[in-house]
Design a protein around this motif. Sequence first.
Motif, PDB file in Angstrom:
ATOM      1  N   ALA A 185       0.801  -1.229   0.000  1.00  0.00           N
ATOM      2  CA  ALA A 185       0.000   0.000   0.000  1.00  0.00           C
ATOM      3  C   ALA A 185       0.829   1.272   0.000  1.00  0.00           C
ATOM      4  O   ALA A 185       0.412   2.282  -0.566  1.00  0.00           O
ATOM      5  N   GLY A 186       1.998   1.272   0.639  1.00  0.00           N
ATOM      6  CA  GLY A 186       2.751   2.515   0.748  1.00  0.00           C
ATOM      7  C   GLY A 186       1.904   3.586   1.407  1.00  0.00           C
ATOM      8  O   GLY A 186       1.305   3.381   2.463  1.00  0.00           O
ATOM      9  N   GLY A 187       1.803   4.748   0.777  1.00  0.00           N
ATOM     10  CA  GLY A 187       0.994   5.833   1.324  1.00  0.00           C
ATOM     11  C   GLY A 187      -0.495   5.643   1.157  1.00  0.00           C
ATOM     12  O   GLY A 187      -1.278   6.417   1.713  1.00  0.00           O
ATOM     13  N   GLY A 188      -0.901   4.644   0.367  1.00  0.00           N
ATOM     14  CA  GLY A 188      -2.321   4.328   0.239  1.00  0.00           C
ATOM     15  C   GLY A 188      -3.041   5.052  -0.877  1.00  0.00           C
ATOM     16  O   GLY A 188      -4.277   5.056  -0.909  1.00  0.00           O
ATOM     17  N   GLY A 189      -2.314   5.632  -1.816  1.00  0.00           N
ATOM     18  CA  GLY A 189      -2.958   6.386  -2.879  1.00  0.00           C
ATOM     19  C   GLY A 189      -3.922   5.569  -3.712  1.00  0.00           C
ATOM     20  O   GLY A 189      -5.009   6.040  -4.072  1.00  0.00           O
ATOM     21  N   LYS A 190      -3.558   4.326  -4.014  1.00  0.00           N
ATOM     22  CA  LYS A 190      -4.439   3.496  -4.841  1.00  0.00           C
ATOM     23  C   LYS A 190      -5.636   3.003  -4.041  1.00  0.00           C
ATOM     24  O   LYS A 190      -6.747   2.889  -4.579  1.00  0.00           O
TER      25      LYS A 190
ATOM     26  N   ARG B 273      -5.491  10.422   5.984  1.00  0.00           N
ATOM     27  CA  ARG B 273      -5.910  10.714   4.608  1.00  0.00           C
ATOM     28  C   ARG B 273      -7.259  10.073   4.307  1.00  0.00           C
ATOM     29  O   ARG B 273      -8.106  10.672   3.633  1.00  0.00           O
ATOM     30  N   ALA B 274      -7.464   8.851   4.814  1.00  0.00           N
ATOM     31  CA  ALA B 274      -8.737   8.171   4.575  1.00  0.00           C
ATOM     32  C   ALA B 274      -9.887   8.895   5.264  1.00  0.00           C
ATOM     33  O   ALA B 274     -10.974   9.045   4.704  1.00  0.00           O
ATOM     34  N   GLU B 275      -9.625   9.379   6.470  1.00  0.00           N
ATOM     35  CA  GLU B 275     -10.667  10.128   7.183  1.00  0.00           C
ATOM     36  C   GLU B 275     -10.983  11.426   6.453  1.00  0.00           C
ATOM     37  O   GLU B 275     -12.162  11.801   6.319  1.00  0.00           O
TER      38      GLU B 275
END
Length: 383
Positions: free
Chosen positions: A225-230, A259-261
């Motif tokens: 996932a890394g930073g979760g951009g995808k 970021r998700a929040e």
Amino acid sequence: MTPGARVAAAITVLDQVLAGMPAEQALLRWSRGSRFAGSGDRARLRDLVFGALRQRDSLAALGGSLDGRGLMIGHARRHDMDIAALFSGEGHSPAPLTQAERDHVAPATLPDDLPDWIRPRWHASLGDQAGQVAALMADRAPVWLRVNPQRVHPDSAVDLLQSEDIPTRRADDLPTALQVTGNERAVARSALYRDGGIELQDLSPQLACAALPLRADDRVLDYCAGGGGKTLALAAREPKARYEAHDALPARMGDLPERAERAGVPVRILRKPEGSYDLVVADVPCSGTGTWRRTPDAKWRLTQDQLVRLTEVQAQILDQVAPMVRPGGHLAYMTCSLLDDENDDQVHGFLSRHPGFALVQDRSWTPIDAGDGFYLAVMARRS
């Protein structure tokens, strides 16, 4: 800082990078030791350094030497700048050109700014596009944004950004992708960014995420996932699916919950995935050849041995995630590489080891038709 002083600073930073220091580290070291420099000076210095690294060999040929001074002389010659004014020796400017530097004659044909060892792979992988892609890699990468339709309509996003003096244009084939056409550095300060309406994401991975099979009741795993951009791109597209994110180095996901929040989508962070998934996304560690416009020093640090080790890691990850895909589900393999070693060859090797999977689609993007170089292969597990 005067233009000459910025050139002198660039020479100092470039010499450190050419000696083996990562560019970001060298720029940070200079910044910490140069408190007098304002944000504008730091930004211009960064542009000088990164521009020189993108065009390292051709600028060295123009400037007469592969060092910071030679690269900056080459930069001045390429852009028809007043070399005598930049290299005046006055104030904080570099010393005047020597007679040998003034007399230097560049070769009639300049190098293509590719490492020698990778050139055969580059041409074998890109075919007729190899030269054009190499030339585009010498320029600065465009800035792309992904609009989160759960927060704002793309049309409204364009208007809101324009109201903050950030002009954009819509991508032809993806309504939620916006290219920033001016004032790029203001994006991170915009209200739309702070409120989760936009994310910085290159066009190529946006197109790849838009091409994935995805349904409202799917269980989705972003394995690297890394930073979760995808993860966030998929969740913005289909918020009713269940999203889980994993990375071998969990610290990389440190900002993902926030970021998700901000984006308004739930994402579960996992240390060890369990069970089966409808879609597993494996954006694996790779050479990054497709992102060399953004990390140009990486182009010159990559070695053949590192590429071999990366392909071994990629194969291991594919073998690890294969059992996590439920029968009838899909495995999406992604890289930000332009090389067949990491793309087509890797997928064909996986399919030969796992005959229960079949290739559904594969696609490559380059700076010619998108943003960064990127590769996607979607494989279905037979029921």
